[in-house]
Design a protein around this motif. Sequence first.
Motif, PDB file in Angstrom:
ATOM      1  N   CYS A   1       2.949 -31.479 -37.684  1.00 56.23           N
ATOM      2  CA  CYS A   1       2.646 -30.430 -38.557  1.00 56.23           C
ATOM      3  C   CYS A   1       1.326 -29.613 -38.310  1.00 56.23           C
ATOM      4  N   PHE A   2       0.641 -30.059 -37.421  1.00 62.38           N
ATOM      5  CA  PHE A   2      -0.303 -29.258 -36.882  1.00 62.38           C
ATOM      6  C   PHE A   2       0.148 -28.087 -35.928  1.00 62.38           C
ATOM      7  N   VAL A   3       0.803 -28.445 -34.917  1.00 65.22           N
ATOM      8  CA  VAL A   3       1.135 -27.279 -33.811  1.00 65.22           C
ATOM      9  C   VAL A   3       2.126 -26.197 -34.600  1.00 65.22           C
ATOM     10  N   ASN A   4       2.692 -26.792 -35.695  1.00 69.97           N
ATOM     11  CA  ASN A   4       3.723 -25.758 -36.210  1.00 69.97           C
ATOM     12  C   ASN A   4       3.217 -24.926 -37.426  1.00 69.97           C
ATOM     13  N   CYS A   5       1.900 -25.173 -37.624  1.00 72.87           N
ATOM     14  CA  CYS A   5       1.261 -24.456 -38.743  1.00 72.87           C
ATOM     15  C   CYS A   5       0.808 -23.113 -38.411  1.00 72.87           C
ATOM     16  N   ILE A   6       1.546 -22.066 -38.879  1.00 76.55           N
ATOM     17  CA  ILE A   6       1.584 -20.710 -38.733  1.00 76.55           C
ATOM     18  C   ILE A   6       0.217 -20.092 -39.363  1.00 76.55           C
ATOM     19  N   GLY A   7      -0.305 -20.756 -40.166  1.00 73.81           N
ATOM     20  CA  GLY A   7      -1.553 -20.228 -40.650  1.00 73.81           C
ATOM     21  C   GLY A   7      -2.699 -20.562 -39.900  1.00 73.81           C
ATOM     22  N   LYS A   8      -2.717 -21.570 -38.981  1.00 73.86           N
ATOM     23  CA  LYS A   8      -3.597 -22.003 -38.074  1.00 73.86           C
ATOM     24  C   LYS A   8      -4.760 -22.694 -38.932  1.00 73.86           C
ATOM     25  N   ILE A   9      -4.377 -23.546 -39.842  1.00 70.10           N
ATOM     26  CA  ILE A   9      -5.600 -24.219 -40.824  1.00 70.10           C
ATOM     27  C   ILE A   9      -5.853 -25.503 -40.234  1.00 70.10           C
ATOM     28  N   ARG A  10      -5.206 -26.118 -39.477  1.00 69.35           N
ATOM     29  CA  ARG A  10      -5.440 -27.557 -38.978  1.00 69.35           C
ATOM     30  C   ARG A  10      -5.992 -27.599 -37.564  1.00 69.35           C
ATOM     31  N   MET A  11      -6.896 -28.799 -37.488  1.00 68.68           N
ATOM     32  CA  MET A  11      -7.145 -29.207 -36.283  1.00 68.68           C
ATOM     33  C   MET A  11      -7.524 -30.650 -36.075  1.00 68.68           C
ATOM     34  N   ALA A  12      -6.766 -31.472 -35.204  1.00 68.15           N
ATOM     35  CA  ALA A  12      -6.916 -33.061 -35.064  1.00 68.15           C
ATOM     36  C   ALA A  12      -7.580 -33.481 -34.104  1.00 68.15           C
ATOM     37  N   GLY A  13      -8.457 -34.475 -34.223  1.00 69.71           N
ATOM     38  CA  GLY A  13      -9.439 -34.851 -33.223  1.00 69.71           C
ATOM     39  C   GLY A  13      -9.756 -36.276 -33.466  1.00 69.71           C
ATOM     40  N   TRP A  14     -11.149 -36.335 -33.195  1.00 65.18           N
ATOM     41  CA  TRP A  14     -11.548 -37.848 -33.445  1.00 65.18           C
ATOM     42  C   TRP A  14     -13.065 -37.393 -34.158  1.00 65.18           C
ATOM     43  N   VAL A  15     -13.093 -38.401 -35.159  1.00 64.88           N
ATOM     44  CA  VAL A  15     -14.446 -38.367 -35.947  1.00 64.88           C
ATOM     45  C   VAL A  15     -15.336 -39.484 -35.619  1.00 64.88           C
ATOM     46  N   SER A  16     -16.570 -39.406 -35.607  1.00 62.32           N
ATOM     47  CA  SER A  16     -17.646 -40.306 -35.141  1.00 62.32           C
ATOM     48  C   SER A  16     -18.302 -40.858 -36.266  1.00 62.32           C
ATOM     49  N   GLN A  17     -18.962 -41.818 -36.509  1.00 56.60           N
ATOM     50  CA  GLN A  17     -19.966 -42.393 -37.433  1.00 56.60           C
ATOM     51  C   GLN A  17     -21.040 -41.243 -37.653  1.00 56.60           C
ATOM     52  N   PRO A  18     -21.542 -41.015 -38.506  1.00 62.79           N
ATOM     53  CA  PRO A  18     -22.840 -39.881 -38.763  1.00 62.79           C
ATOM     54  C   PRO A  18     -23.596 -40.045 -37.754  1.00 62.79           C
ATOM     55  N   GLU A  19     -24.341 -41.460 -37.556  1.00 58.62           N
ATOM     56  CA  GLU A  19     -25.381 -41.538 -36.589  1.00 58.62           C
ATOM     57  C   GLU A  19     -24.958 -41.333 -34.982  1.00 58.62           C
ATOM     58  N   ASP A  20     -23.810 -41.286 -34.967  1.00 53.54           N
ATOM     59  CA  ASP A  20     -23.215 -41.126 -33.585  1.00 53.54           C
ATOM     60  C   ASP A  20     -22.665 -39.542 -33.258  1.00 53.54           C
ATOM     61  N   ALA A  21     -22.727 -38.740 -34.440  1.00 54.54           N
ATOM     62  CA  ALA A  21     -22.029 -37.669 -34.182  1.00 54.54           C
ATOM     63  C   ALA A  21     -22.423 -36.646 -32.986  1.00 54.54           C
ATOM     64  N   ARG A  22     -21.562 -36.118 -32.421  1.00 57.79           N
ATOM     65  CA  ARG A  22     -21.869 -35.156 -31.179  1.00 57.79           C
ATOM     66  C   ARG A  22     -21.709 -33.642 -31.669  1.00 57.79           C
ATOM     67  N   PRO A  23     -22.686 -32.757 -31.547  1.00 58.99           N
ATOM     68  CA  PRO A  23     -22.400 -31.478 -32.015  1.00 58.99           C
ATOM     69  C   PRO A  23     -21.146 -30.719 -31.067  1.00 58.99           C
ATOM     70  N   ASP A  24     -21.131 -31.166 -29.808  1.00 62.75           N
ATOM     71  CA  ASP A  24     -20.002 -30.647 -29.034  1.00 62.75           C
ATOM     72  C   ASP A  24     -18.341 -31.225 -29.386  1.00 62.75           C
ATOM     73  N   ASN A  25     -18.343 -32.055 -30.242  1.00 63.65           N
ATOM     74  CA  ASN A  25     -17.017 -32.575 -30.642  1.00 63.65           C
ATOM     75  C   ASN A  25     -16.745 -31.862 -31.943  1.00 63.65           C
ATOM     76  N   PRO A  26     -15.804 -30.837 -32.084  1.00 64.63           N
ATOM     77  CA  PRO A  26     -15.474 -29.997 -33.130  1.00 64.63           C
ATOM     78  C   PRO A  26     -15.311 -30.653 -34.457  1.00 64.63           C
ATOM     79  N   ILE A  27     -14.742 -31.921 -34.463  1.00 69.03           N
ATOM     80  CA  ILE A  27     -14.615 -32.472 -35.834  1.00 69.03           C
ATOM     81  C   ILE A  27     -16.224 -32.806 -36.249  1.00 69.03           C
ATOM     82  N   ASP A  28     -16.712 -33.431 -35.580  1.00 68.11           N
ATOM     83  CA  ASP A  28     -18.096 -33.909 -35.717  1.00 68.11           C
ATOM     84  C   ASP A  28     -18.888 -32.838 -36.122  1.00 68.11           C
ATOM     85  N   TYR A  29     -18.600 -31.513 -35.682  1.00 68.70           N
ATOM     86  CA  TYR A  29     -19.605 -30.481 -35.852  1.00 68.70           C
ATOM     87  C   TYR A  29     -19.500 -30.048 -37.177  1.00 68.70           C
ATOM     88  N   LEU A  30     -17.864 -30.017 -37.680  1.00 64.12           N
ATOM     89  CA  LEU A  30     -17.745 -29.281 -38.996  1.00 64.12           C
ATOM     90  C   LEU A  30     -17.882 -30.502 -40.216  1.00 64.12           C
TER      91      LEU A  30
END
Length: 375
Positions: free
Chosen positions: A228-257
């Motif tokens: 469902c992500f790669v077929n989204c023609i509106g490009k609204i989706r991104m999949a990845g890995w989320v950290s706990q708030p205290e471990d968030a990495r700014p260079d992780n796109p999910i953590d950043y947002l």
Amino acid sequence: MARVHNWQIGREMSYWYPESRPHRQFAAIFDINKCIACQTCTLACKTTWTSGKGQEYMLWNNVESKPYGFYPLAWDLKLLQMLGAQSWTKGAYTGQTIFESAPAGKRVLGWRPDETDYAYPNVGEDDCAGQIENGADLQVPHLAWFFYLARICNHCTYPACLASCPRGSIYKRPEDGIVLVDQSRCRGYRECVQACPYKKVFYNPMTGTSEKCIACFPKMEQGLQPQCFVNCIGKIRMAGWVSQPEDARPDNPIDYLVHVRKVALPLFPQFGLEPNVYYIPPIHAPMMFLQQMFGPGAEQAVRTYQSAPADPDLAGLLRLFGCTEKVIPRWKRVGDSIIGSREDGGEIVRVPMREPVYIRPAFDAKYQIARVNCP
């Protein structure tokens, strides 16, 4: 019941099992502002996973119009009414979660849809809230509004489906946090169907077992985003890995947002499941509606999103959505380019901040012919 920490509601809460987080957690971000409800995601999922007998009504992925669209019917309104008053104080939820408000004899506050509740997948589609009489100028938020809400299983940190299963058939994978149903153990009691507040567990009458979104784990294991992500023609989706708030990495796109810019928010965090699909709220809808749906951070998230034109990092990262079928664990902006990369730093994709524009003269001197836009 065990006491566990739920960072989305800013406090500890009661849950039926001790806190046990996976090695890493599957997560996703949907930018609601870009969804056009083309349902390509729905078809991509349907044709991949639920085209068999007994799966006719199953939509592991669906897109519904808010405020009047639902699948199944009134899935959120019924539970919100059952849950009663919901309040937040200084970022902490002071009401009860669906685990804390469970009636005697039940592990989770919930309800089971009837067959007819699944009979109207397009109910409320494109229906506006509000009316315009005698004309009006365009303003934000809109006087009459609706928006599209794409939904999949949230692969929650504290899944209600898992907590409710008397057979222990539902489990959360330690390697990626994806929630699955063990078909060999399931006996079709449908406690999970009743418990899931998002109604993303379905009963298959042909097999007599429950089924649900599997986050396309065979693809995720190969570093590829779900169908469902790669077929989204509106490009609204991104999949990845989320950290706990205290471990968030700014260079992780999910953590950043989610953690750094706090522009992507969970759906109904007050339910207490710590869902791992996050939404960038629509900018044109009433704030009270968004705060009920996405929590007290909705207003700041909208302001942050609206500031993107003057924020090259945020604007650039949003351009990475839908630009590759691969999962992007790391990202950075270099000048006018945004780079998505692997964990080891190897480049996956490079996207320009602005698409180049070429303006051709209206007259082609070489061929002595006028250029027109008509094919």
